[in-house]
Each structure stands twice: as C-alpha cells, then as structure tokens.
Design a protein around this motif. Structure first.
Motif, PDB file in Angstrom:
ATOM      1  N   GLY A  15       0.798  -1.208   0.000  1.00  7.88           N
ATOM      2  CA  GLY A  15       0.000   0.000   0.000  1.00  7.88           C
ATOM      3  C   GLY A  15       0.839   1.270   0.000  1.00  7.88           C
ATOM      4  N   SER A  16       0.136   2.400   0.086  1.00  7.22           N
ATOM      5  CA  SER A  16       0.790   3.705   0.028  1.00  7.22           C
ATOM      6  C   SER A  16       0.310   4.595   1.170  1.00  7.22           C
ATOM      7  CB  SER A  16       0.473   4.395  -1.302  1.00  7.22           C
ATOM      8  OG  SER A  16       0.956   3.657  -2.397  1.00  7.22           O
ATOM      9  N   LEU A  17       1.171   5.518   1.531  1.00  2.60           N
ATOM     10  CA  LEU A  17       0.839   6.569   2.487  1.00  2.60           C
ATOM     11  C   LEU A  17       1.584   7.825   2.075  1.00  2.60           C
ATOM     12  CD1 LEU A  17       1.001   5.064   6.111  1.00  2.60           C
ATOM     13  CD2 LEU A  17      -1.035   5.952   4.952  1.00  2.60           C
ATOM     14  N   ASP A  72       6.580  22.042  -0.448  1.00  5.42           N
ATOM     15  CA  ASP A  72       5.829  23.180  -0.961  1.00  5.42           C
ATOM     16  C   ASP A  72       6.236  24.376  -0.114  1.00  5.42           C
ATOM     17  OD1 ASP A  72       3.992  25.166  -1.618  1.00  5.42           O
ATOM     18  OD2 ASP A  72       2.358  23.748  -1.876  1.00  5.42           O
ATOM     19  N   ASN A  73       7.131  25.180  -0.623  1.00  2.00           N
ATOM     20  CA  ASN A  73       7.642  26.296   0.172  1.00  2.00           C
ATOM     21  C   ASN A  73       6.580  27.369   0.424  1.00  2.00           C
ATOM     22  OD1 ASN A  73      10.108  25.078   0.448  1.00  2.00           O
ATOM     23  ND2 ASN A  73      11.135  26.325  -1.117  1.00  2.00           N
ATOM     24  N   ALA A  74       5.595  27.452  -0.428  1.00  4.74           N
ATOM     25  CA  ALA A  74       4.517  28.414  -0.209  1.00  4.74           C
ATOM     26  C   ALA A  74       3.647  28.008   0.984  1.00  4.74           C
ATOM     27  CB  ALA A  74       3.658  28.525  -1.463  1.00  4.74           C
ATOM     28  N   LYS A  75       3.613  26.714   1.268  1.00 10.96           N
ATOM     29  CA  LYS A  75       2.804  26.201   2.384  1.00 10.96           C
ATOM     30  C   LYS A  75       3.656  25.789   3.581  1.00 10.96           C
ATOM     31  CE  LYS A  75      -0.964  24.463  -0.529  1.00 10.96           C
ATOM     32  NZ  LYS A  75      -1.765  23.269  -0.900  1.00 10.96           N
ATOM     33  N   ASN A  76       4.982  25.983   3.488  1.00  5.80           N
ATOM     34  CA  ASN A  76       5.882  25.573   4.572  1.00  5.80           C
ATOM     35  C   ASN A  76       5.660  24.115   4.962  1.00  5.80           C
ATOM     36  OD1 ASN A  76       6.831  28.176   4.577  1.00  5.80           O
ATOM     37  ND2 ASN A  76       6.146  28.691   6.626  1.00  5.80           N
ATOM     38  N   THR A  77       5.556  23.269   3.968  1.00  6.05           N
ATOM     39  CA  THR A  77       5.224  21.869   4.217  1.00  6.05           C
ATOM     40  C   THR A  77       6.150  20.940   3.447  1.00  6.05           C
ATOM     41  OG1 THR A  77       2.912  22.461   4.601  1.00  6.05           O
ATOM     42  CG2 THR A  77       3.387  20.148   4.165  1.00  6.05           C
ATOM     43  N   LEU A  78       6.564  19.909   4.137  1.00  6.97           N
ATOM     44  CA  LEU A  78       7.400  18.847   3.582  1.00  6.97           C
ATOM     45  C   LEU A  78       6.541  17.590   3.453  1.00  6.97           C
ATOM     46  CD1 LEU A  78      10.384  17.815   2.991  1.00  6.97           C
ATOM     47  CD2 LEU A  78      10.384  17.110   5.403  1.00  6.97           C
ATOM     48  N   TYR A  79       6.800  16.805   2.424  1.00  3.57           N
ATOM     49  CA  TYR A  79       6.027  15.587   2.181  1.00  3.57           C
ATOM     50  C   TYR A  79       6.931  14.383   1.979  1.00  3.57           C
ATOM     51  CZ  TYR A  79       2.466  19.080   1.037  1.00  3.57           C
ATOM     52  OH  TYR A  79       1.608  20.153   1.080  1.00  3.57           O
ATOM     53  N   LEU A  80       6.363  13.214   2.229  1.00  2.00           N
ATOM     54  CA  LEU A  80       7.014  11.963   1.869  1.00  2.00           C
ATOM     55  C   LEU A  80       5.937  11.018   1.347  1.00  2.00           C
ATOM     56  CD1 LEU A  80       9.736  10.439   1.840  1.00  2.00           C
ATOM     57  CD2 LEU A  80       9.006   9.373   3.993  1.00  2.00           C
ATOM     58  N   GLN A  81       5.969  10.780   0.053  1.00  2.00           N
ATOM     59  CA  GLN A  81       5.063   9.811  -0.560  1.00  2.00           C
ATOM     60  C   GLN A  81       5.726   8.445  -0.507  1.00  2.00           C
ATOM     61  OE1 GLN A  81       1.880  10.201  -1.962  1.00  2.00           O
ATOM     62  NE2 GLN A  81       1.937   7.963  -2.082  1.00  2.00           N
ATOM     63  N   CYS A  95      10.233  14.197  10.770  1.00  2.00           N
ATOM     64  CA  CYS A  95      10.657  15.271   9.891  1.00  2.00           C
ATOM     65  C   CYS A  95      11.779  16.038  10.605  1.00  2.00           C
ATOM     66  CB  CYS A  95       9.434  16.146   9.642  1.00  2.00           C
ATOM     67  SG  CYS A  95       9.683  17.821   9.136  1.00  2.00           S
ATOM     68  N   ALA A  96      12.776  16.467   9.865  1.00  2.00           N
ATOM     69  CA  ALA A  96      13.890  17.188  10.485  1.00  2.00           C
ATOM     70  C   ALA A  96      14.320  18.371   9.633  1.00  2.00           C
ATOM     71  CB  ALA A  96      15.066  16.252  10.694  1.00  2.00           C
ATOM     72  N   LYS A  97      14.714  19.417  10.302  1.00  2.00           N
ATOM     73  CA  LYS A  97      15.264  20.599   9.627  1.00  2.00           C
ATOM     74  C   LYS A  97      16.777  20.439   9.529  1.00  2.00           C
ATOM     75  CE  LYS A  97      16.320  25.425  10.678  1.00  2.00           C
ATOM     76  NZ  LYS A  97      17.714  25.067  10.983  1.00  2.00           N
ATOM     77  N   ASP A  98      17.324  20.703   8.378  1.00  2.00           N
ATOM     78  CA  ASP A  98      18.769  20.674   8.220  1.00  2.00           C
ATOM     79  C   ASP A  98      19.383  22.012   8.647  1.00  2.00           C
ATOM     80  OD1 ASP A  98      20.107  18.213   6.345  1.00  2.00           O
ATOM     81  OD2 ASP A  98      17.919  18.351   6.448  1.00  2.00           O
ATOM     82  N   ARG A  99      20.710  22.000   8.825  1.00  2.00           N
ATOM     83  CA  ARG A  99      21.400  23.197   9.320  1.00  2.00           C
ATOM     84  C   ARG A  99      21.652  24.226   8.223  1.00  2.00           C
ATOM     85  NH1 ARG A  99      24.236  19.199  12.422  1.00  2.00           N
ATOM     86  NH2 ARG A  99      23.811  19.447  14.632  1.00  2.00           N
TER      87      ARG A  99
END
Length: 119
Positions: A15-17, A72-81, A95-99
């Motif tokens: 399956g997918s998430l 999506d930088n306009a939405k400040n959102t990171l995704y992982l399909q 989720c992690a922010k890089d330096r």
C-alpha cells in the motif's frame, strides 16, 4: 522551530501513504529538510532529504524507487510519498530541519508519526 508530522497509520503491505510535515518558526525555504525513521527496537535511520528549493533529492538505498520526498515552500510543508510499503518500513517517521540550504546535518526534529505496515 516547530515541526509537526501527520499522515501515519496502518497500511497493508504494498500500500501507500503520504506523510506531511508542517513547519513553522523559521524561514522554511532557507533550509534543506529530511526524513528519518526509527523502527521498533532499532536506532534512527536516515530516509531522505531535499534541498532548499526542492531541486535536489536524496534517498537511502532501500527507499529508492518507492519513496518520493517533496516540499511546498509556499505552504511551509514537507512531504514523503511512500509506495510499495513493506513490513520493514514500520517505524516512527520524523521530519527534520537541516542546518543549511543543502542536506548535511539536522538540528531540529518533530515528534514523529507512526507508520505500521501489516496485513
């Protein structure tokens, strides 16, 4: 800095998430972002990373061809399909922010979202 993951759950093998990470408290498009995971009883495992503008993406070998990172930088959102999920993908995904604007070390993490792959 606040990172809030969502989208985890129970899914059958194959399956997918799609995971999401809502970021706030910093200038999102100045930084690369990453996903890491921790399977039950195991250590942290790096999954994928993306540069500040989404132009470059990186994957752990076992995720190549199955997972896709995007932002999506306009939405400040990171995704992982995540597609073609396997039981060994069961883990808490963070989720992690890089330096910096390019992947090379993380300094903030979210609280994670649990993905369980099971029939």
């Amino acid at each position: 800095v606040q990172l809030v993951e969502s989208g985890g759950g129970l899914v059958q093998p194959g399956g997918s998430l799609r995971l999401s990470c809502a970021a706030s408290g910093f200038t999102f498009d100045d930084y690369a972002m990453s996903w890491v995971r921790q399977a039950p009883g195991k250590g942290l495992e790096w999954v994928s990373a993306i540069s500040w503008n989404g132009g470059s993406t990186y994957y752990a070998e076992s995720m190549k061809g199955r997972f896709t990172i995007s932002r999506d930088n306009a939405k400040n959102t990171l995704y992982l399909q995540m597609n073609s999920l396997k039981s060994e993908d069961t883990a808490v995904y963070y989720c992690a922010k890089d330096r910096s604007s390019w992947p090379g070390g993380m300094d903030y993490w979210g609280k994670g979202t649990l993905v369980t792959v099971s029939s």
